[in-house]
Design a protein around this motif. Structure first.
Motif, PDB file in Angstrom:
ATOM      1  N   UNK A  45      44.477 106.078  51.759  1.00 54.71           N
ATOM      2  CA  UNK A  45      44.345 105.835  50.321  1.00 54.71           C
ATOM      3  C   UNK A  45      42.885 105.797  49.886  1.00 54.71           C
ATOM      4  N   UNK A  46      42.008 105.394  50.784  1.00 56.90           N
ATOM      5  CA  UNK A  46      40.574 105.385  50.508  1.00 56.90           C
ATOM      6  C   UNK A  46      39.893 106.173  51.615  1.00 56.90           C
ATOM      7  N   UNK A  47      39.062 107.143  51.201  1.00 57.45           N
ATOM      8  CA  UNK A  47      38.326 107.974  52.156  1.00 57.45           C
ATOM      9  C   UNK A  47      36.850 107.947  51.800  1.00 57.45           C
ATOM     10  N   UNK A  48      36.034 107.752  52.820  1.00 59.22           N
ATOM     11  CA  UNK A  48      34.579 107.749  52.639  1.00 59.22           C
ATOM     12  C   UNK A  48      33.996 108.844  53.523  1.00 59.22           C
ATOM     13  N   UNK A  49      33.161 109.694  52.942  1.00 57.46           N
ATOM     14  CA  UNK A  49      32.502 110.754  53.704  1.00 57.46           C
ATOM     15  C   UNK A  49      31.042 110.356  53.857  1.00 57.46           C
ATOM     16  N   UNK A  50      30.557 110.416  55.101  1.00 58.11           N
ATOM     17  CA  UNK A  50      29.173 110.053  55.388  1.00 58.11           C
ATOM     18  C   UNK A  50      28.533 111.139  56.242  1.00 58.11           C
ATOM     19  N   UNK A  79      35.484  98.999  51.530  1.00 63.05           N
ATOM     20  CA  UNK A  79      34.544  98.601  52.589  1.00 63.05           C
ATOM     21  C   UNK A  79      34.997  99.076  53.965  1.00 63.05           C
ATOM     22  N   UNK A  80      36.290  98.988  54.229  1.00 64.31           N
ATOM     23  CA  UNK A  80      36.810  99.418  55.522  1.00 64.31           C
ATOM     24  C   UNK A  80      36.611 100.921  55.729  1.00 64.31           C
ATOM     25  N   UNK A  81      36.817 101.706  54.681  1.00 61.77           N
ATOM     26  CA  UNK A  81      36.628 103.153  54.789  1.00 61.77           C
ATOM     27  C   UNK A  81      35.164 103.488  55.030  1.00 61.77           C
ATOM     28  N   UNK A  82      34.270 102.792  54.339  1.00 59.52           N
ATOM     29  CA  UNK A  82      32.831 103.033  54.523  1.00 59.52           C
ATOM     30  C   UNK A  82      32.409 102.656  55.939  1.00 59.52           C
ATOM     31  N   UNK A  83      32.857 101.509  56.412  1.00 56.70           N
ATOM     32  CA  UNK A  83      32.514 101.091  57.777  1.00 56.70           C
ATOM     33  C   UNK A  83      33.068 102.059  58.813  1.00 56.70           C
TER      34      UNK A  83
END
Length: 114
Positions: A45-50, A79-83
């Protein structure tokens, strides 16, 4: 008369290898900005691309989680997706550096100073 000159040849090899490693490390540092990983939470549901350097590039949030009653849950998912993305970025960077150290005959778990 010229004992020890054989060691100078070894020193020249080491200096050449050090310069080669420095060059490869510079190239790797540049390419880590272009490599990306995606961290997820909440079953996607939450995706973070780094980047592989750990810099957050984008954030994708499924609109279905926007409910004013669940504000803390949404914040936790973000926060969990970013981590997760940052952890994957660190792992990718370490793998890429491991390729360089292995090529130079260093142990696979050799830690670079950065």
């Amino acid at each position: 008369m010229f004992k020890g000159l054989g060691q100078m040849g070894d020193m020249a090899k080491m200096m050449k290898a050090a310069k080669e490693m420095q060059s490869k490390m510079g190239e790797l540092q540049d390419s880590l900005h272009d490599m990306t990983v995606t961290g997820e939470s909440g079953a996607g549901l939450v995706k973070a691309v780094a980047s592989a350097k750990g810099e957050l590039k984008s954030l994708d949030i499924d609109p279905s989680i926007f409910n004013s009653d669940d504000k803390e849950v949404v914040e936790d998912l973000i926060l969990a997706a970013i981590k997760d993305a940052q952890a994957k970025a660190a792992e990718l960077a370490q793998q890429e550096m491991g390729k360089i150290t292995e090529g130079l005959g260093l142990p696979a778990d050799f830690k670079m100073p950065f």
